[in-house]
Structure formats: structure tokens, C-alpha cells
Design an enzyme around this catalytic site. Structure first.
Site, PDB file in Angstrom:
ATOM      1  N   ASP A  85       0.832  -1.213   0.000  1.00  0.00           N
ATOM      2  CA  ASP A  85       0.000   0.000   0.000  1.00  0.00           C
ATOM      3  C   ASP A  85       0.865   1.261   0.000  1.00  0.00           C
ATOM      4  O   ASP A  85       1.978   1.272   0.534  1.00  0.00           O
ATOM      5  CB  ASP A  85      -0.906  -0.017   1.245  1.00  0.00           C
ATOM      6  CG  ASP A  85      -2.074   0.943   1.101  1.00  0.00           C
ATOM      7  OD1 ASP A  85      -2.437   1.286  -0.043  1.00  0.00           O
ATOM      8  OD2 ASP A  85      -2.630   1.357   2.137  1.00  0.00           O
ATOM      9  N   ASN A  90       1.180   3.432  -2.966  1.00  0.00           N
ATOM     10  CA  ASN A  90       1.643   3.884  -4.290  1.00  0.00           C
ATOM     11  C   ASN A  90       1.075   5.255  -4.655  1.00  0.00           C
ATOM     12  O   ASN A  90       1.789   6.117  -5.175  1.00  0.00           O
ATOM     13  CB  ASN A  90       1.195   2.893  -5.379  1.00  0.00           C
ATOM     14  CG  ASN A  90       1.872   1.549  -5.244  1.00  0.00           C
ATOM     15  OD1 ASN A  90       2.821   1.405  -4.491  1.00  0.00           O
ATOM     16  ND2 ASN A  90       1.364   0.564  -5.970  1.00  0.00           N
ATOM     17  N   ARG A 118      -1.325   9.070 -10.057  1.00  0.00           N
ATOM     18  CA  ARG A 118      -1.245   7.865  -9.223  1.00  0.00           C
ATOM     19  C   ARG A 118      -0.566   6.694  -9.941  1.00  0.00           C
ATOM     20  O   ARG A 118       0.131   5.891  -9.327  1.00  0.00           O
ATOM     21  CB  ARG A 118      -2.647   7.459  -8.753  1.00  0.00           C
ATOM     22  CG  ARG A 118      -3.304   8.464  -7.807  1.00  0.00           C
ATOM     23  CD  ARG A 118      -4.719   8.012  -7.459  1.00  0.00           C
ATOM     24  NE  ARG A 118      -4.710   6.703  -6.840  1.00  0.00           N
ATOM     25  CZ  ARG A 118      -4.490   6.486  -5.528  1.00  0.00           C
ATOM     26  NH1 ARG A 118      -4.297   7.501  -4.716  1.00  0.00           N
ATOM     27  NH2 ARG A 118      -4.492   5.272  -5.055  1.00  0.00           N
ATOM     28  N   SER A 142      -7.372  -5.622  -5.123  1.00  0.00           N
ATOM     29  CA  SER A 142      -8.414  -6.254  -4.304  1.00  0.00           C
ATOM     30  C   SER A 142      -9.763  -6.240  -5.010  1.00  0.00           C
ATOM     31  O   SER A 142      -9.967  -5.477  -5.974  1.00  0.00           O
ATOM     32  CB  SER A 142      -8.539  -5.526  -2.952  1.00  0.00           C
ATOM     33  OG  SER A 142      -9.263  -4.314  -3.108  1.00  0.00           O
ATOM     34  N   ASN A 180     -10.968  -2.806  -5.190  1.00  0.00           N
ATOM     35  CA  ASN A 180     -10.253  -1.781  -5.964  1.00  0.00           C
ATOM     36  C   ASN A 180     -10.955  -1.411  -7.281  1.00  0.00           C
ATOM     37  O   ASN A 180     -10.599  -0.413  -7.920  1.00  0.00           O
ATOM     38  CB  ASN A 180      -8.798  -2.205  -6.224  1.00  0.00           C
ATOM     39  CG  ASN A 180      -7.906  -2.126  -4.993  1.00  0.00           C
ATOM     40  OD1 ASN A 180      -6.975  -2.914  -4.819  1.00  0.00           O
ATOM     41  ND2 ASN A 180      -8.174  -1.159  -4.110  1.00  0.00           N
ATOM     42  N   TRP A 181     -11.983  -2.193  -7.659  1.00  0.00           N
ATOM     43  CA  TRP A 181     -12.785  -1.828  -8.835  1.00  0.00           C
ATOM     44  C   TRP A 181     -13.519  -0.510  -8.614  1.00  0.00           C
ATOM     45  O   TRP A 181     -13.997   0.096  -9.574  1.00  0.00           O
ATOM     46  CB  TRP A 181     -13.825  -2.920  -9.128  1.00  0.00           C
ATOM     47  CG  TRP A 181     -13.230  -4.213  -9.568  1.00  0.00           C
ATOM     48  CD1 TRP A 181     -13.060  -5.336  -8.808  1.00  0.00           C
ATOM     49  CD2 TRP A 181     -12.738  -4.550 -10.876  1.00  0.00           C
ATOM     50  NE1 TRP A 181     -12.480  -6.343  -9.549  1.00  0.00           N
ATOM     51  CE2 TRP A 181     -12.279  -5.878 -10.829  1.00  0.00           C
ATOM     52  CE3 TRP A 181     -12.629  -3.841 -12.080  1.00  0.00           C
ATOM     53  CZ2 TRP A 181     -11.723  -6.528 -11.928  1.00  0.00           C
ATOM     54  CZ3 TRP A 181     -12.082  -4.493 -13.185  1.00  0.00           C
ATOM     55  CH2 TRP A 181     -11.636  -5.819 -13.100  1.00  0.00           C
TER      56      TRP A 181
HETATM   57  C1  IPE Z   1      -5.273  -2.776  -0.040  1.00  0.00           C
HETATM   58  O1  IPE Z   1      -5.032  -1.426  -0.190  1.00  0.00           O
HETATM   59  C2  IPE Z   1      -5.265  -3.480  -1.356  1.00  0.00           C
HETATM   60  C3  IPE Z   1      -3.973  -3.561  -2.036  1.00  0.00           C
HETATM   61  C4  IPE Z   1      -2.833  -3.118  -1.595  1.00  0.00           C
HETATM   62  C5  IPE Z   1      -3.980  -4.230  -3.305  1.00  0.00           C
HETATM   63  P1  IPE Z   1      -6.213  -0.362  -0.346  1.00  0.00           P
HETATM   64  O2  IPE Z   1      -5.581   0.951  -0.537  1.00  0.00           O
HETATM   65  O3  IPE Z   1      -7.172  -0.801  -1.394  1.00  0.00           O
HETATM   66  O4  IPE Z   1      -6.947  -0.470   1.070  1.00  0.00           O
HETATM   67  P2  IPE Z   1      -7.886   0.577   1.818  1.00  0.00           P
HETATM   68  O5  IPE Z   1      -8.901   1.060   0.814  1.00  0.00           O
HETATM   69  O6  IPE Z   1      -7.016   1.682   2.302  1.00  0.00           O
HETATM   70  O7  IPE Z   1      -8.479  -0.188   2.953  1.00  0.00           O
HETATM   71  C1  IPE Z   2      -1.793   0.160  -3.243  1.00  0.00           C
HETATM   72  O1  IPE Z   2      -1.508   1.502  -3.288  1.00  0.00           O
HETATM   73  C2  IPE Z   2      -1.905  -0.454  -4.602  1.00  0.00           C
HETATM   74  C3  IPE Z   2      -3.288  -0.816  -4.968  1.00  0.00           C
HETATM   75  C4  IPE Z   2      -4.318  -0.782  -4.190  1.00  0.00           C
HETATM   76  C5  IPE Z   2      -3.474  -1.265  -6.338  1.00  0.00           C
HETATM   77  P1  IPE Z   2      -2.670   2.584  -3.284  1.00  0.00           P
HETATM   78  O2  IPE Z   2      -3.045   2.891  -4.687  1.00  0.00           O
HETATM   79  O3  IPE Z   2      -3.803   2.136  -2.435  1.00  0.00           O
HETATM   80  O4  IPE Z   2      -1.939   3.812  -2.633  1.00  0.00           O
HETATM   81  P2  IPE Z   2      -2.518   4.826  -1.572  1.00  0.00           P
HETATM   82  O5  IPE Z   2      -2.997   4.040  -0.396  1.00  0.00           O
HETATM   83  O6  IPE Z   2      -3.654   5.553  -2.257  1.00  0.00           O
HETATM   84  O7  IPE Z   2      -1.382   5.721  -1.261  1.00  0.00           O
HETATM   85 MG    MG Z   3      -4.191   2.385  -0.433  1.00  0.00          MG
END
Ligand code: IPE
Ligand code: IPE
Ligand code: MG
Length: 260
Positions: free
Chosen positions: A30, A32, A43, A75, A78-79
Site C-alpha cells: 500500500d 503507491n 497515481r 483487491s 479496488n474496482w
Molecule cells: C489494499 O489497499 C489493497 C492492495 C494493496 C492491493 P487499499 O488501498 O485498497 O486499502 P484501503 O482502501 O485503504 O483499505
Molecule cells: C496500493 O496503493 C496499490 C493498490 C491498491 C493497487 P494505493 O493505490 O492504495 O496507494 P494509496 O494508499 O492511495 O497511497
Molecule cells: Mg491504499
């Protein structure tokens, strides 16, 4: 006499603390998006940097004694993100696998994907099949890429498989044991994760490995995933080695807390 008792106590504490490298590490990669935003970039720039980190960590982990590594890449929730980010992540995954497959295979890394792959775009499904085929004989470490993965999906999928077996008369209700569920999860046959690492500082599970992490040790670091290095992984392993896992039992001296 007093000294003997003290020595016995010290020895038993020392034995429990003998360094032991976890076999299975699971990482929620997490941070990125925040990493990119801090640099005033889109992003997807962070996801690209995150893919490089994933490669570095995958190549470094076997030498630290890790036999199974599960990386949470996308996840089932994430959709909910904008289409451009979701599509961009899938294109990055395709690019990453295509470019790095030979390197992974030559390092003895076996790649597997856990998650609902039928819900993924066709070009991602194709690259998954190719990756699994090309790296099939890798014996140094198994990497599970959790893609369109959710802990709840995993359990529901296992329950559906059990229901089908019951309906077909292959098993009865009494055969529905923990082992029966485990053997139908996406990680069937693999050890449960010993250590669950989450980068980016959030102290939550976010639907990762809900069944499998019942007794995993948790390690949350504020380091954003693109900044995570093998040194950070080493620090997490050292911290793990100092933990006292009890799995609900008492310690060797009958203690319930960290008395050593
Ligand atoms: C968890 O991170 C999923 C992945 C790293 C692939 P998210 O960024 O989706 O989680 P939440 O939304 O903060 O709980
Ligand atoms: C995790 O990084 C990667 C994925 C969920 C694909 P994020 O994209 O959730 O990064 P933050 O949490 O918004 O910084
Ligand atoms: Mg995240």
C-alpha cells in the site's frame, strides 16, 4: 538453587527467541498513490514505481529464507477506483509480467495468481496463464500475486465448492472441517502466512487472507510501498524473530504475556 532456576528460565526464554525465518510472508503493498501525489505525479506513476519494488523484493526474499511470498496487488474492492487507474494497473501488470518472466524463471521463482481471475480482462488472464506455465518448475520460492482477490471471495468460493461436493453426494455435512475449507481455498496446500506486512501505515486488513491470517504476526510500517527496500524487509524479519507466538497456548513457563 536460585541460580539454577534463573538459568533454566533464561535458557527457555533464549530457546523461544532463537531466530527463525518465516516460511510465508504476505505483503499488502500500500501507498503507491500517496507516493506519487507527494511528487505531484499521477497515481499510475506510483503504481509503476511499486511494480519495480515488487520485483526487487521478490528477487531478494529467497535469500532471506522465504519460501512463500504473497503480494496483494489488486483487491475485489479496488474496482471502485476510476477506470483509468484500474485499467492502468492491469496494463502495468501485463507489461511487468511480460518483461520480467524470464528473470523470475531464471531465479527459480514460481509465479501463481490467487483471486477471481475470471473477472479480469482477457489480456491479464492470458499473461497469467503464460506466467504460470513459464515459471512452473521454479523451486526457490512461490510468489502468489493476489489479483482481484478478497478474503471473503476466497471463503465464499471454497464454500461453493463444498456445497457442490455435498450436493453430488461426494461428502456429507460432517466432512465439512477446517481442513475441508482450507483445501478449497486459493492457497490450498501452502503454509499459512507467518508474517503479514502492510506498508503505507494503515492498520487494517482490507479483506486480505481472512482465513489464512488467523495466527499471522502483523507488521505495519509507515514506509510507502515504492520506498520499501530489502533492508526494510530484513527489519520486518528481525522484528518477527523477536515475537513470541503462542497460538492461544501459554509460553514454556506458563506465561500469557511476553515475560522473557
Ligand atoms: C489494499 O489497499 C489493497 C492492495 C494493496 C492491493 P487499499 O488501498 O485498497 O486499502 P484501503 O482502501 O485503504 O483499505
Ligand atoms: C496500493 O496503493 C496499490 C493498490 C491498491 C493497487 P494505493 O493505490 O492504495 O496507494 P494509496 O494508499 O492511495 O497511497
Ligand atoms: Mg491504499
Amino acid at each position: 538453587m536460585f541460580v539454577d532456576v534463573w538459568n533454566t528460565l533464561a535458557l527457555s526464554c533464549w530457546r523461544e527467541a532463537v531466530p527463525e525465518v518465516p516460511m510465508h510472508i504476505a505483503i499488502t503493498m500500500d501507498g503507491n498513490g500517496r507516493w506519487a501525489q507527494k511528487r505531484g505525479k499521477p497515481r499510475l506513476h506510483g503504481h509503476r514505481a511499486g511494480a519495480e519494488t515488487a520485483k526487487t523484493i521478490v528477487l531478494a526474499a529467497p535469500d532471506m529464507g522465504v519460501s512463500h511470498l504473497t503480494l496483494f496487488a489488486f483487491s475485489t474492492e479496488n474496482w471502485k477506483r476510476p477506470n483509468v487507474e484500474v485499467h492502468g494497473i492491469f496494463r502495468l501488470l501485463e507489461e511487468f509480467f511480460t518483461r520480467e518472466l524470464d528473470t523470475l524463471a531464471s531465479h527459480g521463482i514460481q509465479v501463481g495468481v490467487i483471486g477471481d481471475r475470471r473477472g479480469l480482462p482477457g489480456f491479464v488472464q492470458s499473461v497469467i496463464v503464460r506466467s504460470e506455465e513459464i515459471t512452473r518448475s521454479g523451486r526457490k520460492m512461490l510468489v502468489n500475486i493476489a489479483l482481484n482477490y478478497g478474503g471473503r471471495w476466497d471463503i465464499v468460493h471454497a464454500v461453493q465448492a463444498i456445497a457442490a461436493d455435498v450436493q453430488a453426494g461426494r461428502i456429507g455435512p460432517r466432512d465439512i472441517t477446517e481442513e475441508a475449507v482450507e483445501s478449497r481455498l486459493s492457497t490450498a496446500g501452502q503454509p499459512d502466512p507467518d508474517l503479514l506486512i502492510r506498508t503505507g501505515g494503515e492498520q487494517r486488513i482490507s479483506n486480505f487472507l481472512l482465513w489464512q491470517s488467523a495466527y499471522s504476526e502483523m507488521y505495519v510500517t509507515p514506509v510507502l510501498w515504492p520506498d520499501f527496500t530489502p533492508e526494510h524487509l530484513k527489519a520486518a524479519l528481525l522484528e518477527f524473530q523477536s515475537r513470541h507466538r503462542r497460538f492461544g497456548a501459554l509460553g514454556p513457563m506458563g506465561e500469557g504475556g511476553d515475560n522473557c
